[in-house]
Design a protein around this motif. Structure first.
Motif, mmCIF file in Angstrom:
data_model
loop_
_atom_site.group_PDB
_atom_site.id
_atom_site.type_symbol
_atom_site.label_atom_id
_atom_site.label_comp_id
_atom_site.label_asym_id
_atom_site.label_seq_id
_atom_site.Cartn_x
_atom_site.Cartn_y
_atom_site.Cartn_z
ATOM 1 N N GLY A 60 2.187 5.867 0.580
ATOM 2 C CA GLY A 60 2.165 5.890 -1.172
ATOM 3 C C GLY A 60 1.758 4.791 -1.537
ATOM 4 N N VAL A 61 1.914 4.639 -3.049
ATOM 5 C CA VAL A 61 1.252 3.619 -3.598
ATOM 6 C C VAL A 61 2.132 2.923 -4.374
ATOM 7 C CG1 VAL A 61 -0.509 3.151 -5.556
ATOM 8 C CG2 VAL A 61 -0.778 5.052 -3.798
ATOM 9 N N VAL A 62 2.139 1.486 -4.285
ATOM 10 C CA VAL A 62 2.970 0.686 -4.987
ATOM 11 C C VAL A 62 1.915 0.052 -6.432
ATOM 12 C CG1 VAL A 62 4.039 -1.656 -5.061
ATOM 13 C CG2 VAL A 62 4.640 -0.115 -3.443
ATOM 14 N N SER A 90 -5.462 -13.066 -3.464
ATOM 15 C CA SER A 90 -5.682 -14.090 -2.228
ATOM 16 C C SER A 90 -4.520 -14.152 -1.276
ATOM 17 C CB SER A 90 -5.839 -15.639 -3.117
ATOM 18 O OG SER A 90 -4.579 -16.080 -3.543
ATOM 19 N N LEU A 91 -3.513 -13.437 -1.662
ATOM 20 C CA LEU A 91 -2.206 -13.659 -0.937
ATOM 21 C C LEU A 91 -2.262 -12.359 0.219
ATOM 22 C CD1 LEU A 91 0.728 -14.159 -3.616
ATOM 23 C CD2 LEU A 91 -0.326 -15.843 -1.852
ATOM 24 N N PHE A 92 -3.396 -11.378 -0.055
ATOM 25 C CA PHE A 92 -3.241 -10.064 0.883
ATOM 26 C C PHE A 92 -4.658 -10.280 1.607
ATOM 27 C CE2 PHE A 92 -0.276 -9.249 -2.392
ATOM 28 C CZ PHE A 92 0.577 -8.448 -1.846
ATOM 29 N N GLY A 93 -4.617 -9.917 2.954
ATOM 30 C CA GLY A 93 -5.637 -9.755 3.819
ATOM 31 C C GLY A 93 -5.818 -8.279 4.034
ATOM 32 N N ASP A 94 -6.595 -7.757 4.902
ATOM 33 C CA ASP A 94 -6.575 -6.352 5.423
ATOM 34 C C ASP A 94 -5.374 -6.043 5.974
ATOM 35 O OD1 ASP A 94 -8.963 -5.950 4.661
ATOM 36 O OD2 ASP A 94 -9.994 -5.846 6.506
ATOM 37 N N GLY A 95 -4.396 -5.259 5.556
ATOM 38 C CA GLY A 95 -3.333 -4.635 6.088
ATOM 39 C C GLY A 95 -2.215 -5.512 5.961
ATOM 40 N N THR A 96 -1.824 -6.421 5.105
ATOM 41 C CA THR A 96 -0.664 -7.354 5.042
ATOM 42 C C THR A 96 0.720 -6.663 5.315
ATOM 43 O OG1 THR A 96 -1.874 -8.509 3.468
ATOM 44 C CG2 THR A 96 0.422 -9.038 3.553
ATOM 45 N N TYR A 97 1.304 -6.962 6.423
ATOM 46 C CA TYR A 97 2.532 -6.483 6.780
ATOM 47 C C TYR A 97 3.823 -7.074 6.081
ATOM 48 C CZ TYR A 97 5.614 -4.260 10.242
ATOM 49 O OH TYR A 97 6.824 -3.304 10.824
ATOM 50 N N TYR A 102 2.499 -1.579 5.856
ATOM 51 C CA TYR A 102 1.173 -2.116 5.536
ATOM 52 C C TYR A 102 1.001 -2.021 4.233
ATOM 53 C CZ TYR A 102 0.854 -2.731 10.644
ATOM 54 O OH TYR A 102 1.019 -2.953 11.889
ATOM 55 N N PHE A 103 0.340 -3.073 3.554
ATOM 56 C CA PHE A 103 -0.123 -3.197 2.294
ATOM 57 C C PHE A 103 -1.783 -3.439 2.159
ATOM 58 C CE2 PHE A 103 4.354 -3.710 1.429
ATOM 59 C CZ PHE A 103 4.438 -3.374 0.157
ATOM 60 N N ASP A 104 -2.288 -2.441 1.616
ATOM 61 C CA ASP A 104 -3.785 -2.469 1.392
ATOM 62 C C ASP A 104 -4.210 -2.432 -0.140
ATOM 63 O OD1 ASP A 104 -4.912 -2.779 4.065
ATOM 64 O OD2 ASP A 104 -3.843 -0.886 4.205
ATOM 65 N N PHE A 105 -4.976 -3.486 -0.625
ATOM 66 C CA PHE A 105 -5.342 -3.317 -1.974
ATOM 67 C C PHE A 105 -6.262 -2.412 -2.147
ATOM 68 C CE2 PHE A 105 -8.356 -4.716 -5.135
ATOM 69 C CZ PHE A 105 -7.705 -4.774 -6.368
ATOM 70 N N TYR A 106 -5.871 -1.493 -3.332
ATOM 71 C CA TYR A 106 -6.681 -0.249 -3.584
ATOM 72 C C TYR A 106 -7.572 -0.242 -4.888
ATOM 73 C CZ TYR A 106 -7.283 4.598 -4.946
ATOM 74 O OH TYR A 106 -7.931 5.884 -5.334
ATOM 75 N N SER A 107 -6.929 -0.865 -5.948
ATOM 76 C CA SER A 107 -7.636 -0.856 -7.431
ATOM 77 C C SER A 107 -7.092 -1.601 -8.199
ATOM 78 C CB SER A 107 -7.735 0.553 -7.945
ATOM 79 O OG SER A 107 -6.593 0.861 -8.105
ATOM 80 N N ILE A 108 -7.691 -1.951 -9.291
ATOM 81 C CA ILE A 108 -7.128 -2.757 -10.414
ATOM 82 C C ILE A 108 -7.825 -2.255 -11.653
ATOM 83 C CG2 ILE A 108 -8.987 -4.676 -10.366
ATOM 84 C CD1 ILE A 108 -6.958 -6.657 -11.155
ATOM 85 N N SER A 109 -6.857 -2.010 -12.762
ATOM 86 C CA SER A 109 -7.291 -1.412 -14.068
ATOM 87 C C SER A 109 -7.900 -2.337 -14.839
ATOM 88 C CB SER A 109 -6.129 -0.822 -14.698
ATOM 89 O OG SER A 109 -5.281 -1.698 -15.052
ATOM 90 N N ASN A 126 -2.304 0.552 -1.717
ATOM 91 C CA ASN A 126 -1.557 1.556 -0.502
ATOM 92 C C ASN A 126 -0.876 0.991 0.362
ATOM 93 O OD1 ASN A 126 -3.315 3.693 -1.844
ATOM 94 N ND2 ASN A 126 -5.214 3.089 -0.412
ATOM 95 N N VAL A 127 0.147 1.956 0.642
ATOM 96 C CA VAL A 127 1.264 1.178 1.616
ATOM 97 C C VAL A 127 1.594 2.505 2.680
ATOM 98 C CG1 VAL A 127 3.890 0.946 1.746
ATOM 99 C CG2 VAL A 127 2.432 0.132 -0.463
#
Length: 134
Positions: A60-62, A90-97, A102-109, A126-127
């Motif tokens: 899903g998406v958060v 800066s608090l997130f890397g690839d696949g922050t658990y 797992y949280f992966d940054f996807y986009s910003i508006s 993306n979660v």
């Protein structure tokens, strides 16, 4: 508990634990709804889009919405919005658990006007919940 809500809760707790790094005031990060009396000033609201359930992987998406009051000339405060966004990223890397997913940054508006005299940027993550047994 619904997986979307678990993901929102995990991100909410994580950001509150890192609140000094973000630079937003304590008590200004919310899940889903913002109390009306607190909607003045900078704040972050977290919610989720529908989650897709399957046997092996649930996804899903958060949404993380960063709000800042508009400037005196009715424009977005892009410096503040950008500063908060960069600190959060800066608090997130690839696949922050966090919280079992797992949280992966996807986009910003781009900055968007909201009905409470703020502008906000929407960050999407993306979660993924992996249900495979290791």
């Amino acid at each position: 508990m619904i997986l979307g809500d678990k993901a929102v809760t995990a991100l909410f707790k994580y950001l509150n634990d890192k609140i000094e790094s973000i630079g937003i005031k304590k008590g200004r990060i919310f899940k889903y709804e913002i109390p009306e009396k607190l909607a003045i000033g900078d704040y972050i609201a977290i919610n989720h889009l529908p989650f897709v359930y399957s046997d092996a992987i649930n996804e899903g998406v958060v949404n993380l919405n960063i709000h800042c009051p508009k400037t005196s000339s009715n424009l977005p405060n892009t410096k503040k919005l950008s500063d908060y966004s960069e600190k959060i990223l800066s608090l997130f890397g690839d696949g922050t658990y966090l919280g079992g997913c797992y949280f992966d940054f996807y986009s910003i508006s781009r900055p968007t006007r909201d009905g409470d005299n703020t502008y906000y940027v929407n960050m999407k993550f993306n979660v993924t919940y992996n249900n495979l047994k290791e």
